[in-house]
Structures are given as structure tokens and as C-alpha cells.
Design an enzyme around this catalytic site. Structure first.
Site, PDB file in Angstrom:
ATOM      1  N   GLU A 350      31.164  44.294  36.596  1.00  0.00           N
ATOM      2  CA  GLU A 350      32.613  44.367  36.346  1.00  0.00           C
ATOM      3  C   GLU A 350      32.853  43.604  35.058  1.00  0.00           C
ATOM      4  O   GLU A 350      33.456  42.532  35.052  1.00  0.00           O
ATOM      5  CB  GLU A 350      33.385  43.741  37.525  1.00  0.00           C
ATOM      6  CG  GLU A 350      34.899  43.920  37.445  1.00  0.00           C
ATOM      7  CD  GLU A 350      35.651  43.183  38.569  1.00  0.00           C
ATOM      8  OE1 GLU A 350      35.014  42.470  39.366  1.00  0.00           O
ATOM      9  OE2 GLU A 350      36.877  43.333  38.636  1.00  0.00           O
ATOM     10  N   HIS A 375      32.476  48.298  41.614  1.00  0.00           N
ATOM     11  CA  HIS A 375      32.867  48.572  40.225  1.00  0.00           C
ATOM     12  C   HIS A 375      31.779  49.297  39.445  1.00  0.00           C
ATOM     13  O   HIS A 375      31.970  50.403  38.991  1.00  0.00           O
ATOM     14  CB  HIS A 375      33.292  47.306  39.472  1.00  0.00           C
ATOM     15  CG  HIS A 375      34.567  46.715  39.994  1.00  0.00           C
ATOM     16  ND1 HIS A 375      35.793  47.265  39.734  1.00  0.00           N
ATOM     17  CD2 HIS A 375      34.803  45.651  40.789  1.00  0.00           C
ATOM     18  CE1 HIS A 375      36.734  46.557  40.346  1.00  0.00           C
ATOM     19  NE2 HIS A 375      36.150  45.574  40.996  1.00  0.00           N
TER      20      HIS A 375
HETATM   21 ZN    ZN Z   1      36.704  43.651  44.204  1.00  0.00          ZN
END
Ligand code: ZN
Ligand code: NAG
Ligand code: NAG
Ligand code: NAG
Ligand code: NAG
Ligand code: NAG
Length: 506
Positions: A350, A375
Site C-alpha cells: 500500500e 491493497h
Molecule cells: Zn486496510
């Protein structure tokens, strides 16, 4: 006609014919090339029924209209702007209205304390015995019979007293709500760097955590959240949550295993009145800035939850801003040890940084056997990992609006999800913390991904595949998946009929 003319006419016809043949061949090659690529796309393997084909035509009519208008008028293209600037426009979209009604299966990446909309959180501030401590810009909250003992730089006052004393309650509540969400109706600050926005986000998280540390309010909070998700056509949820000590008004403080039991009990109660809701499972989390020892302690509690509530426990994860947290590689001794008995669902990549420790968390997530990756925003920069993710069928939990709000991407057309979908990687869509930015439990994320990121050609098959993926990559056992799929299919058939009945005039 002279011979010369005859010859030239003959010659020209010949040239014309062969040019046509060449062009035909070219067009065929071109079509084949496009089609072979479309066949790789997520959802391309699905065959639609006749009814679905009709519903798809309606869906695509509206999608093409939106995309084409934006193509002609890029200055008005909403998805190249911050989510907050177009959030209130979404409701007008016909595509959105279809998506809103669509059964979406499961939500697999959601942090439990940030699930609920700010409107319903505000209702919870009307509960009795809530004390507030306002100190310039900061708000502390505590439920108590008497004035709380915890220090406050100004004074603890009953929130209801402050509210009653205010000259305008609407205004009071509006100001109060800003402590519970990053989104504000009257303009939001959209130009945050990643650390600034995470700091604001942490503040919101902390204020909500204080409000819901009180057991009766936590119970209501979670029930309301399930209700909002159910109304967004979601039938199963995997929540991520840290283990918190909840308290009672009489001073009782519960141990950390009480909270998962409470969540499980609320989910059960919710199911009683919503029989097609399949349930909730828990991924226990720890903040990634913590020490090995602290992580180890939480893992031990996770093992206990797994032992006591095997039907409720799904796995373990580390959370918090990835760039400033400890990389997974630094915790290997602890993480390797528990690899075999705790299922991992790591956040990974992320980040916008390439080749840094955060980015390389993705390698550890894969090597540590993560069942899914949260992510995986940075995965696009790692071709060998993309290959492994596909081979090992490790789902990517993509949260598009989260990535906009938390400052990873501005123009969503540049979101790596476009590539993941094109490659047919195992993607599920989720919403991370929808309450924290005023998003629907899942429909906004689906809408932005479908119109703003996926190919113009991506259709109902993509949407259906994403819903199917959310079932397939869940932590449910085979029976659970079968039940969820059955309940989903039932709602799906109703949805298709509805779209056809509404036709172009929805
Ligand atoms: Zn999260
Ligand atoms: C984008 O937002 C504007 C208002 O800012 C709205 O008028 C327009 O319809 C939206 N465009 C699309 C394609 O949704
Ligand atoms: C306590 O603080 C509030 C503001 O939060 C203020 O309005 C009030 O007058 C204070 N009361 C006392 C007794 O200091
Ligand atoms: C605030 O007003 C409500 C409604 O009028 C009332 O029930 C409540 O007791 C008041 N609270 C305080 C602390 O005065
Ligand atoms: C109270 O504030 C709201 C805006 O928050 C405003 O629309 C409303 O007119 C105000 N009411 C009064 C009585 O001033
Ligand atoms: C405190 O309150 C809780 C919830 O109402 C109750 O279950 C518990 O028995 C109480 N404990 C004591 C010591 O009164």
C-alpha cells in the site's frame, strides 16, 4: 477505349482488390488481437444467460453514455478528480443505481471500527452518560456515571449538556461529525500528502475508538454497521479488528477476548432477522509499528480465539500506514513461527515507493503464505510476483476509494487495478474504511472501478465475476461458500429481472 486505358483500369481494379484483401486481413488480425486480450480480462470466462444479456445491454447503454461524454469533455471527468469532489454526484448516475441494487457477495477487506457511516455514528452520540472533553480541535469521549477521572485539560462535560446549551443543534452536530470522518459536506481538504492525511485519519480513528469502547455502544455500532452493509447488498463480511478492552458503566473492564465474542453474538442476532445473511468472520490485527513482543502477544490471543471460536476466526494481519511501520521482513522470526497455525491476510504494497522496504513487503506476504493480499497497490511493479499471485491464486483485495483518499492515486485511470483486471488476476473489491470518508459500504467502490478504471468494454461479466470472487476467496469453508453462493444467486436473479423490468428508463 484505348488499350492503355483498358490496361490501367484493369491495373487499378487489381490494386484496389488486393488493397481490400490486405485491409481485410489486417482487420481480422486486429480483431483477433483485441479479442485474445479481452479473453484474458477478469470475467471473460463467464457466459451470460439470455436474461443477463438483456440486463447487460441496459447496463452498457448507460456506461457507454457516461464514458463517451467524459471522453468528449475531459474537463468534467469526475474520476480524474478527488473522490470528495464527486461523491455527491454519484447518486445521479444510472450505472451507479444499477450497481447499488446489485448483489455484491462479500466484503473481505474492512476495518470494523470504520465501517459505519457518520450519520449513524452521530446517533450514537445521543446515548446517555457520554462525557466530552474538547480541547482546541481535539475531542475525547467517555461514557461514565460521574465526571470521568481521566485528565482533561479543560473539563469533562456531558455532551448532551453542551448540545443543549448550543444555540443551533444542527450546527453543533455538524461540527461534531467532523471528528468522526474525513469527509465534510462543506468542502474538504483534498490536497494532502500521505503523512498529513494519515495523521488526520488516525485522529478520526482514535475518536471513534473512544466512542465505541463502551460495550453497549459497540454492540449498537456493530449491529448498525451490519445493517448498512446488508442494505448495500452484501451477504458476508470479513472484518479486521484489533483486540480492545471494552468497559461497562459500573467500571467493569472486559478482557480482550470479550470483544470477538460480542461481535460474534451480534452477528448471530443480526442473522436471526436477516436469514440470507451468511455471517461474519474475524481477522485479528495488530498495528505494524508494535514490537515483536507485542505482536507475539496478540498472536497468542488470536490462537486462543481460533481455539474457542473456530467458526468465527479467519486469520491474522498487521495494519497501519505501511511506509512508516515496520516491514514484515523485520518480524520474520515471529511471523515464520505462526505461519502454520494462523492464516495470514497481510496488507502489502500500500505504497507508491518502488524498491523500498514497504514495497518489498509484497515478497514477504507471498513467502509467508498470505491467503490474500490487502491493497497490493505496488504489485504492478513486480512481474514475478504477479505471476506467482496468479499461479497460487492469491486474491488481491483492492480498495480504490481508500487509495484516492489516502493519497496513493489522483486520476483513477492510472490505478493498477486496470492492469490486474486486464490480466485476469484474482481480484476482489473492497472498501477498507468507508465510514471514514463517507462512502457506501461497497457500491461506490464498485462504481468507480467499473466506470473509471475498467475497460469501456468490461461489462456485467466483470461485475458478476467480482462478486463470485468475493465468495471464492473468502475464508468460509466449502459448505459456507455453497450457502453464500446460493443466497447470492437468488438475489442475483431478482436483480436481473429488476434491471430488465426497469429497462432504459430506470
Ligand atoms: Zn486496510
Ligand atoms: C460529474 O460531476 C458533475 C458535477 O460536478 C456532474 O454534473 C456530472 O454529471 C458528473 N459526470 C458524470 C459522468 O457522472
Ligand atoms: C467546561 O468547558 C466548556 C467548553 O468545553 C465550557 O463551555 C464550560 O463553561 C466549562 N465549564 C466549567 C465549569 O469550567
Ligand atoms: C438536553 O435536552 C434533552 C431534551 O430536551 C433532555 O432530555 C436532556 O435531559 C438534556 N440534557 C441535559 C444534560 O440537560
Ligand atoms: C442552524 O444551522 C444550520 C446550518 O448548520 C442552518 O441551516 C440553520 O438555518 C440554523 N438554524 C437556525 C435557527 O439558525
Ligand atoms: C456491571 O455491568 C454489567 C453490564 O450491565 C453487568 O453484567 C455486571 O454484572 C456488572 N458488574 C458489577 C460488578 O456490578
Amino acid at each position: 477505349m484505348s488499350l492503355v486505358l483498358k490496361i490501367s483500369v484493369f491495373y487499378m481494379t487489381f490494386v484496389f482488390l488486393s488493397a481490400k484483401t490486405i485491409l481485410n486481413n489486417y482487420n481480422e488480425d486486429r480483431m483477433n488481437l483485441i479479442e485474445s486480450e479481452l479473453e484474458m480480462q477478469l470475467g471473460s470466462g463467464l457466459r451470460l444467460t439470455e436474461k443477463e444479456i438483456r440486463a447487460n445491454e441496459i447496463l452498457m447503454h448507460w456506461k457507454h453514455k457516461e464514458v463517451d461524454e467524459s471522453f468528449r469533455n475531459p474537463q468534467y471527468f469526475n474520476f480524474s478528480k478527488h473522490y470528495f469532489t464527486f461523491r455527491n454526484e454519484i447518486e445521479k448516475s444510472k450505472v451507479y443505481r444499477i450497481i447499488k441494487r446489485m448483489p455484491k457477495g462479500a466484503v473481505l477487506h474492512i476495518h470494523s471500527s470504520l465501517m459505519l457511516s457518520v450519520e449513524r455514528i452521530l446517533d450514537l452520540t445521543y446515548e446517555d452518560h457520554l462525557y466530552a472533553c474538547y480541547t482546541d480541535g481535539d475531542l475525547k469521549l467517555q461514557f461514565s456515571n460521574d465526571t470521568p477521572q481521566r485528565p482533561c485539560r479543560v473539563n469533562w462535560t456531558l455532551l448532551s449538556e453542551l448540545r443543549n446549551a448550543s444555540s443551533n443543534i444542527t450546527e453543533f452536530d455538524y461540527t461534531l461529525k467532523k471528528h468522526f470522518t474525513l469527509y465534510s459536506q462543506r468542502g474538504c481538504d483534498e490536497s494532502n500528502d500521505i503523512n498529513t492525511i494519515w495523521a488526520k485519519f488516525a485522529k478520526v480513528t482514535k475518536t471513534i475508538a473512544e466512542l465505541i469502547a463502551y460495550r453497549p455502544v459497540r454492540e449498537k455500532f456493530f449491529y448498525e454497521a451490519l445493517d448498512e452493509f446488508y442494505n448495500d447488498n452484501i451477504l458476508y463480511i470479513e472484518i479486521r479488528s484489533g483486540l480492545k478492552n471494552l468497559y461497562e458503566l459500573n467500571g467493569t473492564v472486559h478482557d480482550k477476548l470479550f470483544m470477538p465474542k460480542l461481535y460474534r453474538q451480534v452477528a448471530k442476532r443480526f442473522k436471526e432477522t436477516h436469514p440470507d445473511f451468511v455471517g461474519v468472520k474475524l481477522i485479528v490485527t495488530k498495528r505494524r509499528v508494535q514490537t515483536d513482543e507485542q505482536v507475539q502477544n496478540t498472536m497468542n490471543m488470536a490462537r486462543e480465539i481460533k481455539r474457542e471460536m473456530p467458526d468465527f476466526f479467519a486469520g491474522f494481519d498487521l495494519v497501519g500506514q505501511e511506509d512508516v511501520g515496520r516491514p514484515l521482513a523485520e518480524m520474520l522470526p515471529v511471523l515464520t513461527e505462526a505461519k502454520s497455525d494462523l492464516q495470514y491476510y497481510f496488507h502489502g504494497g500500500e505504497s507508491n515507493w518502488y524498491g523500498m522496504a514497504t514495497d518489498e513487503n509484497l515478497f514477504d506476504a507471498v513467502l509467508l503464505g498470505s491467503k490474500r493480499i490487502g491493497h497490493a497497490y505496488a504489485l504492478i511493479k513486480h512481474p514475478s510476483l504477479m505471476y506467482i499471485v496468479k499461479q497460487k491464486d492469491i486474491a488481491l483485495e483492492v480498495n480504490v476509494i481508500s487509495n484516492i483518499v489516502l493519497a496513493l492515486v489522483h486520476d483513477v485511470r492510472n490505478h493498477p487495478l486496470a492492469t490486474y483486471l486486464a490480466l485476469g488476476l484474482p481480484v476482489v473489491l473492497s472498501s477498507d474504511d468507508p465510514g471514514a470518508w463517507g462512502a457506501d459500504p461497497l457500491s461506490h467502490d464498485f462504481y468507480v472501478a467499473f466506470v473509471g478504471i475498467a475497460s469501456k468494454r468490461a461489462d456485467l461479466r466483470l461485475l458478476k465475476q467480482l462478486a463470485i470472487n468475493s465468495i471464492r476467496y473468502s475464508a468460509l469453508d466449502d459448505n459456507g461458500k455453497a450457502t453464500l453462493f446460493r443466497n447470492f444467486q437468488h438475489k442475483w436473479d431478482i436483480f436481473i429481472k429488476h434491471v430488465i423490468a426497469m429497462g432504459i428508463h430506470l
